[in-house]
Design a protein around this motif. Structure first.
Motif, PDB file in Angstrom:
ATOM      1  N   SER A   8       0.850  -1.187   0.000  1.00 20.11           N
ATOM      2  CA  SER A   8       0.000   0.000   0.000  1.00 20.11           C
ATOM      3  C   SER A   8       0.886   1.237   0.000  1.00 20.11           C
ATOM      4  O   SER A   8       2.008   1.202   0.516  1.00 20.11           O
ATOM      5  CB  SER A   8      -0.897   0.025   1.239  1.00 20.11           C
ATOM      6  OG  SER A   8      -1.726  -1.114   1.294  1.00 20.11           O
ATOM      7  N   PRO A   9       0.400   2.358  -0.544  1.00 17.81           N
ATOM      8  CA  PRO A   9       1.190   3.586  -0.488  1.00 17.81           C
ATOM      9  C   PRO A   9       1.147   4.202   0.908  1.00 17.81           C
ATOM     10  O   PRO A   9       0.140   4.129   1.603  1.00 17.81           O
ATOM     11  CB  PRO A   9       0.496   4.488  -1.521  1.00 17.81           C
ATOM     12  CG  PRO A   9      -0.916   4.002  -1.546  1.00 17.81           C
ATOM     13  CD  PRO A   9      -0.850   2.529  -1.310  1.00 17.81           C
ATOM     14  N   LEU A  10       2.241   4.779   1.307  1.00 20.23           N
ATOM     15  CA  LEU A  10       2.332   5.457   2.602  1.00 20.23           C
ATOM     16  C   LEU A  10       3.334   6.595   2.470  1.00 20.23           C
ATOM     17  O   LEU A  10       4.461   6.381   2.024  1.00 20.23           O
ATOM     18  CB  LEU A  10       2.771   4.482   3.697  1.00 20.23           C
ATOM     19  CG  LEU A  10       2.923   5.044   5.111  1.00 20.23           C
ATOM     20  CD1 LEU A  10       1.590   5.556   5.633  1.00 20.23           C
ATOM     21  CD2 LEU A  10       3.500   3.984   6.047  1.00 20.23           C
ATOM     22  N   THR A  11       2.935   7.784   2.835  1.00 17.67           N
ATOM     23  CA  THR A  11       3.820   8.947   2.771  1.00 17.67           C
ATOM     24  C   THR A  11       4.292   9.292   4.175  1.00 17.67           C
ATOM     25  O   THR A  11       3.484   9.462   5.091  1.00 17.67           O
ATOM     26  CB  THR A  11       3.093  10.156   2.157  1.00 17.67           C
ATOM     27  OG1 THR A  11       2.679   9.831   0.823  1.00 17.67           O
ATOM     28  CG2 THR A  11       4.011  11.369   2.106  1.00 17.67           C
ATOM     29  N   LEU A  12       5.613   9.371   4.333  1.00 16.54           N
ATOM     30  CA  LEU A  12       6.215   9.673   5.627  1.00 16.54           C
ATOM     31  C   LEU A  12       7.285  10.745   5.443  1.00 16.54           C
ATOM     32  O   LEU A  12       7.866  10.870   4.368  1.00 16.54           O
ATOM     33  CB  LEU A  12       6.850   8.420   6.222  1.00 16.54           C
ATOM     34  CG  LEU A  12       5.911   7.265   6.573  1.00 16.54           C
ATOM     35  CD1 LEU A  12       6.713   6.031   6.965  1.00 16.54           C
ATOM     36  CD2 LEU A  12       4.957   7.654   7.691  1.00 16.54           C
ATOM     37  N   PRO A  13       7.562  11.508   6.502  1.00 17.84           N
ATOM     38  CA  PRO A  13       8.593  12.551   6.378  1.00 17.84           C
ATOM     39  C   PRO A  13      10.008  11.975   6.392  1.00 17.84           C
ATOM     40  O   PRO A  13      10.319  11.087   7.178  1.00 17.84           O
ATOM     41  CB  PRO A  13       8.348  13.429   7.611  1.00 17.84           C
ATOM     42  CG  PRO A  13       7.699  12.512   8.609  1.00 17.84           C
ATOM     43  CD  PRO A  13       6.871  11.551   7.806  1.00 17.84           C
ATOM     44  N   VAL A  14      10.831  12.495   5.493  1.00 19.95           N
ATOM     45  CA  VAL A  14      12.257  12.188   5.467  1.00 19.95           C
ATOM     46  C   VAL A  14      12.987  13.518   5.487  1.00 19.95           C
ATOM     47  O   VAL A  14      12.824  14.337   4.581  1.00 19.95           O
ATOM     48  CB  VAL A  14      12.646  11.378   4.216  1.00 19.95           C
ATOM     49  CG1 VAL A  14      14.154  11.147   4.185  1.00 19.95           C
ATOM     50  CG2 VAL A  14      11.902  10.053   4.177  1.00 19.95           C
ATOM     51  N   ASN A  15      13.756  13.759   6.534  1.00 22.00           N
ATOM     52  CA  ASN A  15      14.383  15.071   6.730  1.00 22.00           C
ATOM     53  C   ASN A  15      13.343  16.187   6.653  1.00 22.00           C
ATOM     54  O   ASN A  15      13.597  17.265   6.121  1.00 22.00           O
ATOM     55  CB  ASN A  15      15.503  15.297   5.719  1.00 22.00           C
ATOM     56  CG  ASN A  15      16.704  14.420   5.981  1.00 22.00           C
ATOM     57  OD1 ASN A  15      16.977  14.024   7.120  1.00 22.00           O
ATOM     58  ND2 ASN A  15      17.445  14.089   4.929  1.00 22.00           N
ATOM     59  N   GLY A  16      12.148  15.891   7.170  1.00 22.85           N
ATOM     60  CA  GLY A  16      11.095  16.894   7.249  1.00 22.85           C
ATOM     61  C   GLY A  16      10.251  17.072   6.004  1.00 22.85           C
ATOM     62  O   GLY A  16       9.299  17.841   6.016  1.00 22.85           O
ATOM     63  N   LEU A  17      10.572  16.363   4.929  1.00 23.19           N
ATOM     64  CA  LEU A  17       9.829  16.497   3.680  1.00 23.19           C
ATOM     65  C   LEU A  17       9.083  15.200   3.376  1.00 23.19           C
ATOM     66  O   LEU A  17       9.610  14.105   3.608  1.00 23.19           O
ATOM     67  CB  LEU A  17      10.781  16.827   2.529  1.00 23.19           C
ATOM     68  CG  LEU A  17      11.553  18.133   2.651  1.00 23.19           C
ATOM     69  CD1 LEU A  17      12.538  18.280   1.493  1.00 23.19           C
ATOM     70  CD2 LEU A  17      10.596  19.331   2.697  1.00 23.19           C
ATOM     71  N   PRO A  18       7.865  15.274   2.851  1.00 20.07           N
ATOM     72  CA  PRO A  18       7.094  14.058   2.568  1.00 20.07           C
ATOM     73  C   PRO A  18       7.749  13.211   1.486  1.00 20.07           C
ATOM     74  O   PRO A  18       8.212  13.731   0.475  1.00 20.07           O
ATOM     75  CB  PRO A  18       5.736  14.602   2.117  1.00 20.07           C
ATOM     76  CG  PRO A  18       6.008  15.999   1.648  1.00 20.07           C
ATOM     77  CD  PRO A  18       7.123  16.511   2.500  1.00 20.07           C
ATOM     78  N   GLN A  19       7.772  11.918   1.716  1.00 22.39           N
ATOM     79  CA  GLN A  19       8.399  10.988   0.784  1.00 22.39           C
ATOM     80  C   GLN A  19       7.508   9.760   0.636  1.00 22.39           C
ATOM     81  O   GLN A  19       7.032   9.193   1.620  1.00 22.39           O
ATOM     82  CB  GLN A  19       9.775  10.562   1.312  1.00 22.39           C
ATOM     83  CG  GLN A  19      10.589   9.699   0.378  1.00 22.39           C
ATOM     84  CD  GLN A  19      11.147  10.459  -0.803  1.00 22.39           C
ATOM     85  OE1 GLN A  19      11.321  11.672  -0.724  1.00 22.39           O
ATOM     86  NE2 GLN A  19      11.420   9.762  -1.882  1.00 22.39           N
ATOM     87  N   PRO A  20       7.252   9.314  -0.607  1.00 23.97           N
ATOM     88  CA  PRO A  20       6.393   8.143  -0.790  1.00 23.97           C
ATOM     89  C   PRO A  20       7.129   6.842  -0.488  1.00 23.97           C
ATOM     90  O   PRO A  20       8.303   6.670  -0.832  1.00 23.97           O
ATOM     91  CB  PRO A  20       6.003   8.232  -2.274  1.00 23.97           C
ATOM     92  CG  PRO A  20       7.158   8.944  -2.917  1.00 23.97           C
ATOM     93  CD  PRO A  20       7.648   9.928  -1.895  1.00 23.97           C
ATOM     94  N   PHE A  21       6.423   5.926   0.157  1.00 26.70           N
ATOM     95  CA  PHE A  21       6.933   4.589   0.442  1.00 26.70           C
ATOM     96  C   PHE A  21       5.888   3.558   0.039  1.00 26.70           C
ATOM     97  O   PHE A  21       4.718   3.874  -0.182  1.00 26.70           O
ATOM     98  CB  PHE A  21       7.239   4.430   1.943  1.00 26.70           C
ATOM     99  CG  PHE A  21       8.436   5.194   2.411  1.00 26.70           C
ATOM    100  CD1 PHE A  21       9.703   4.622   2.383  1.00 26.70           C
ATOM    101  CD2 PHE A  21       8.303   6.492   2.889  1.00 26.70           C
ATOM    102  CE1 PHE A  21      10.814   5.324   2.817  1.00 26.70           C
ATOM    103  CE2 PHE A  21       9.408   7.207   3.334  1.00 26.70           C
ATOM    104  CZ  PHE A  21      10.666   6.616   3.294  1.00 26.70           C
ATOM    105  N   ARG A  22       6.337   2.316  -0.045  1.00 26.11           N
ATOM    106  CA  ARG A  22       5.431   1.182  -0.189  1.00 26.11           C
ATOM    107  C   ARG A  22       5.440   0.445   1.139  1.00 26.11           C
ATOM    108  O   ARG A  22       6.500   0.239   1.753  1.00 26.11           O
ATOM    109  CB  ARG A  22       5.882   0.268  -1.322  1.00 26.11           C
ATOM    110  CG  ARG A  22       5.997   0.969  -2.662  1.00 26.11           C
ATOM    111  CD  ARG A  22       4.680   1.567  -3.128  1.00 26.11           C
ATOM    112  NE  ARG A  22       3.709   0.527  -3.492  1.00 26.11           N
ATOM    113  CZ  ARG A  22       2.456   0.778  -3.836  1.00 26.11           C
ATOM    114  NH1 ARG A  22       1.994   2.021  -3.820  1.00 26.11           N
ATOM    115  NH2 ARG A  22       1.656  -0.218  -4.168  1.00 26.11           N
TER     116      ARG A  22
END
Length: 222
Positions: free
Chosen positions: A163-177
């Motif tokens: 499923s798609p999941l967006t999480l912060p990386v160094n404070g910026l949103p980043q898409p993950f699976r």
């Protein structure tokens, strides 16, 4: 993702001899030898942090470090505990590598990808949560079955198992699976300069954030 990538993932269960030797002498040494930034949970995590392992792909023992893991929370039990409820999250950092020849010059290592991070995370979760109450034969059957499933899933990040999941990386949103199972969760994606994976149990992935680690000594207290 071919068999060479799978071999990289398999190495997460047991570090290479060279990595083990360096870790005994100085646990930080293999991490400091890497030519890429390390990622862990960001400052939103206030719990315990601990070193796990960093190593090279098979056939690259004396070559640059290719991947590594950093732990957060309670270390998974090394032996089966009947009422084990340990809570942990592990961040997997994988170097962005183009396809290249193995150190012994006998073949080619595939370029790393988000699938590489997914396989490392998936196999790491299996190593941390295997059902130790099973006898040896049944446990091996379980590991073989679940490893094959983790491999297939890692090779199809756009498939229905994720499923798609967006999480912060160094404070910026980043898409993950992202995917969940009865054993815990796994996610994979990209971050600036690296490929990023994670796995955990008892700690929600939805509240996680990732950041580069400016000082690895915060993980060396154990």
């Amino acid at each position: 993702m071919d068999a060479t990538s799978r071999a990289v993932g398999t190495a997460t269960v047991g570090a290479t001899v060279g990595a083990q030797a360096r870790a005994v002498a100085d646990p930080l040494a293999p991490y400091l030898a890497a030519d890429f930034p390390w990622y862990g949970l960001d400052d939103g995590w206030t719990g315990r942090r601990w070193l796990m392992q960093a190593g090279a792909a098979p056939g690259r023992v004396e070559q640059p470090i290719d991947y590594g893991t950093l732990g957060h929370g309670e270390e998974p039990a090394k032996h089966y505990e009947a009422r084990d409820v340990r809570k942990f999250a592990v961040v997997v950092t994988v170097a962005c590598r183009d396809s290249r020849r193995s150190a012994d010059n006998t073949g080619m290592l595939e370029a790393t990808s988000a699938s590489s991070a997914a396989w490392l995370a998936g196999s790491g979760l299996l190593a941390a949560t295997w059902p130790g109450q099973l006898d040896r034969t049944l446990r091996q059957d379980w590991l073989d079955q679940q490893s094959a499933l983790a491999w297939d899933l890692a090779d199809d990040l756009d498939g229905p198992g994720w499923s798609p999941l967006t999480l912060p990386v160094n404070g910026l949103p980043q898409p993950f699976r992202y995917r969940e199972s009865e054993y815990g969760w796994v996610l994979a994606g990209e971050a600036p300069g690296v490929l990023l994976g994670a796995y955990g149990r008892g700690i929600s992935a939805y509240g996680a954030g990732f950041a580069t680690v400016p000082d690895l000594t915060v993980y060396n207290g154990r």
